[in-house]
Scaffold this motif. Structure first.
Motif, PDB file in Angstrom:
ATOM      1  N   SER A  31       0.927  -1.309   0.145  1.00 15.26           N
ATOM      2  CA  SER A  31       0.163   0.107  -0.576  1.00 15.26           C
ATOM      3  C   SER A  31       0.931   0.982   0.087  1.00 15.26           C
ATOM      4  O   SER A  31       0.950   2.053  -0.784  1.00 15.26           O
ATOM      5  N   THR A  32       2.241   1.656   0.582  1.00 14.29           N
ATOM      6  CA  THR A  32       3.035   2.028   0.938  1.00 14.29           C
ATOM      7  C   THR A  32       3.394   2.659  -0.606  1.00 14.29           C
ATOM      8  O   THR A  32       3.770   3.688  -1.320  1.00 14.29           O
ATOM      9  N   VAL A  33       4.215   1.316  -1.379  1.00 12.66           N
ATOM     10  CA  VAL A  33       4.551   1.932  -2.395  1.00 12.66           C
ATOM     11  C   VAL A  33       3.570   2.803  -3.379  1.00 12.66           C
ATOM     12  O   VAL A  33       3.494   2.648  -4.428  1.00 12.66           O
ATOM     13  N   ALA A  34       2.452   1.915  -4.006  1.00 15.90           N
ATOM     14  CA  ALA A  34       1.284   2.230  -4.278  1.00 15.90           C
ATOM     15  C   ALA A  34       0.917   3.744  -4.469  1.00 15.90           C
ATOM     16  O   ALA A  34       0.781   4.363  -5.208  1.00 15.90           O
ATOM     17  N   LEU A  35       0.715   4.162  -2.771  1.00 14.51           N
ATOM     18  CA  LEU A  35       0.665   5.219  -2.924  1.00 14.51           C
ATOM     19  C   LEU A  35       2.281   6.236  -3.116  1.00 14.51           C
ATOM     20  O   LEU A  35       1.659   7.452  -3.763  1.00 14.51           O
TER      21      LEU A  35
END
Length: 387
Positions: free
Chosen positions: A41-45
């Protein structure tokens, strides 16, 4: 079930953090933190972040985090969470985006907010259901009204703070052919991702029957090796971050899908899932997201009854909710996998019904929706702190 009482040193440290947060004025920047570091999720953000927003990632292992962002082509400042600079970054941030909380999981003062990106929906019982203290988040994205109800109960938070917009990590479940090309995959790709039985990281605990799982483990079996060879398939094994990372299957047709293994190929785990032809798991919440790609799912649960008794599952009965066969022996798993690799898909209709229950038809994109809220906080809420 009663909440676990924290040691007095932890309570004192928490009180100090609360006081410092009240006294420190916020700046218009965002701190991101996940457990493990730089989860999907952090990578996607980070990939979808507006250019004008200033961001800092707090990491438990800064060296490994810098290697990860370099491998994934990201450009972001990495700061050790355990450093003075990490603490100051947190105190001065107007928004914290976190999976579990940073220096605790409590309300922040005067215009400072916390966006809660828990790493999954449903699966094992968590939060207040297992005796943990309530967690405070100001804004939480989820994938359905059913998940919204569950999240409110798990964390004991205001329902108005939970929003059905989808989860940012789901944005990585795309680009199947591009990922397969990056992996050099030509034949069928199977992903196996069990949850832990004995946690060696984070909160120490043991669930289910590790010996029973090991006794039925099929990846070393001659018939499964032959199946992989005959079909040209590869199994990618993803251990849970809390599990022992050393005792893992190996050999022809089996690859490891730990973060460093995938980083060498320039992909994340959710991108590997996007490329999968079949996903094998047990009680992990990963299957709830995998129904979005609409490919076969197998549940390998040799210790189902003991896991139910030890930990408990959020969606029961598991056999009714899981949109595929729930298998309890290695023989059953090899047979079901052979069926899936041959192109049979008897549970496609069940997946469709389950997807309608667990994923709302949300307008827009979860990454964009999350950043829209963060941008609003940065631009509209007053500066926090008394400094």
């Amino acid at each position: 079930m009663k909440s676990r009482r924290r040691p007095w040193r932890r309570r004192v440290a928490d009180s100090v953090v609360v006081l410092l947060d009240r006294l420190t004025a916020s700046r218009p920047w965002v701190v991101l933190h996940s457990s493990p570091d730089l989860d999907d999720s952090t990578v996607a953000l980070l990939r979808g972040a507006p250019r004008q927003i200033e961001m800092i990632v707090l990491a438990e292992d800064p060296g490994a985090a810098r290697s990860r962002v370099a491998a994934l082509g990201l450009d972001v400042r990495i700061v050790s969470r355990r450093s003075v600079r990490g603490m100051l970054s947190y105190l001065r941030s107007r928004v914290v985006v976190t999976t579990h909380g940073v220096f605790g999981a409590r309300p922040r003062p005067r215009g400072k907010q916390v966006v809660g990106l828990w790493h999954g929906e449903f699966g094992k019982l968590i939060g207040t259901f297992t005796g943990e203290a309530p967690r405070h988040f100001d804004w939480v994205p989820v994938s359905s009204t059913l998940s919204r109800t569950s999240r409110v109960a798990e964390f004991a938070i205001d329902p108005d703070r939970v929003h059905v917009v989808g989860s940012p990590r789901q944005a990585l479940l795309r680009g199947r052919e591009a990922v397969r090309a990056r992996l050099g995959v030509s034949g069928p790709l199977v992903v196996y991702a069990p949850t832990y039985r004995s946690a060696v990281r984070g909160m120490p605990r043991a669930d289910g029957d590790e010996a029973r799982l090991a006794a039925e483990q099929p990846w070393q079996r001659a018939d499964l090796r032959q199946l992989l060879a005959d079909s040209g398939a590869t199994v990618w094994v993803r251990p849970h971050p809390s599990a022992d990372q050393a005792s893992l299957p190996s050999g022809p047709g089996v690859e490891l899908a730990r973060n460093p293994d995938l980083e060498r190929l320039g992909v994340t785990f959710y991108e590997l899932l996007a490329a999968a032809d079949c996903f094998v798991t047990d009680y992990s919440s990963l299957w709830v997201d995998f129904v979005l790609v609409d490919r076969p799912l197998l549940a390998f649960c040799p210790d189902l009854e003991s896991f139910r008794a030890d930990r408990g599952l959020a969606l029961e009965p598991h056999e009714a909710w899981f949109p595929g066969p729930v298998l309890t022996t290695g023989d059953d798993l090899v047979a079901a996998l052979a069926e899936a690799l041959a192109g049979a898909d008897p549970h496609a209709e069940r997946r469709t019904r389950t997807r309608a229950l667990l994923h709302a038809d949300v307008a827009g994109e979860p990454v964009a929706a999350t950043w829209a809220y963060v941008s609003w906080v940065l631009g509209h809420l007053p500066t926090g702190g008394a400094a």
